[in-house]
Design an enzyme around this catalytic site. Structure first.
Site, short mmCIF file in Angstrom:
data_model
loop_
_atom_site.label_atom_id
_atom_site.label_comp_id
_atom_site.label_asym_id
_atom_site.label_seq_id
_atom_site.Cartn_x
_atom_site.Cartn_y
_atom_site.Cartn_z
CG ASP A 105 -13.06 1.23 -5.75
OD1 ASP A 105 -14.14 1.75 -5.39
OD2 ASP A 105 -12.08 1.16 -5.00
NE ARG B 31 -13.05 6.17 -4.93
CZ ARG B 31 -11.77 6.08 -5.21
NH1 ARG B 31 -11.36 5.18 -6.07
NH2 ARG B 31 -10.90 6.85 -4.62
N GLY C 288 0.78 -1.23 0.00
CA GLY C 288 0.00 0.00 0.00
C GLY C 288 0.81 1.27 0.00
#
Length: 252
Positions: free
Chosen positions: A139, A69, A5
């Site tokens: 997304d 989104r 991440g």
């Protein structure tokens, strides 16, 4: 994918510069506000060739009017949280779609129609500058039709409809020549998420709106490329000329 991440300085600078470039190219996008360098070390295999190196971490702060989104509505529909979905949609419409009356019984249909046409416009703009998003999943597709994600993006140096900037996209799902089709796929997922809160007549109309996506995209694509070529007025051979020149550039 066993990702940590984190971003590295190299990719963060690239992300910062691209989002600002897209803005000044006139393409709807989130903006880069700051880049903060971290003291943490991040290990990356930049070229996926087994050569792992230590890089410096970084964080880009990006700004947008909204980060909602298609996936924001998908997850609520999937879990059956329809009341929450209606509340979220009403909030989004009230805050970001001023032309739609929040008390209009057809507001969700009008919302969908706007998202379809603006998504077609956004992808046509991407194509006009040779921008390949890299990960066009639901997304990463904004309900406000702005470019919100800058991960494995890339610009074509020369025209190639099979250009893929994402080295992990082995199936070439998100190749630049498939972006318009993926946009249609994502909008179909949006319609699927909206169907539980639409009546039968609205569902039928929404399906017709989705069928018009291709015409919206093709019309905007043609308009943009005619402007690039300096073509004035309307000529039945314009589309042929655009296709021919793109094919010639592919062979060069």
């Amino acid at each position: 994918r066993n990702g940590d991440g984190r971003a590295v300085l190299r990719s963060s600078v690239r992300e910062f510069l691209c989002s600002e470039a897209m803005h000044y190219l006139g393409i709807p996008t989130s903006r880069a506000a700051s880049l903060v360098v971290s003291d943490d070390d991040v290990w990356r295999d930049q070229f996926y060739n087994g050569n792992i190196k230590k890089e410096r971490g970084a964080i880009v702060l990006r700004l947008a009017n909204s980060w909602f989104r298609i996936g924001s509505l998908e997850i609520l529909a999937h879990s059956g949280e329809l009341d929450l979905q209606r509340r979220l949609l009403d909030f989004i419409i009230q805050e970001h779609f001023p032309s739609i009356a929040v008390n209009d019984s057809n507001r969700y249909l009008e919302f969908f129609s706007t998202v379809v046409s603006e998504t077609a416009n956004l992808i046509a703009l991407w194509m006009s500058v040779g921008f390949a998003h890299g990960v066009c999943n639901t997304d990463n597709f904004s309900l406000l039709s702005i470019t919100i994600d800058y991960g494995p993006f890339g610009f074509m140096d020369s025209y190639d409809p099979n250009f893929v900037p994402n080295t992990s996209d082995d199936e070439k799902r998100y190749k630049i020549g498939n972006q318009a089709n993926v946009g249609l796929f994502n909008l179909s997922k949006l319609l699927q998420a909206l169907k539980p809160i639409l009546d039968p007549r609205q569902k039928q109309l929404a399906s017709q709106i989705l069928e018009g996506y291709g015409e919206h995209y093709y019309s905007r694509f043609t308009e943009l490329f005619k402007a690039k070529l300096g073509l004035l007025g309307e000529n039945e051979n314009d589309n042929y000329l655009i296709a021919f020149l793109l094919k010639v550039s592919l062979l060069c």
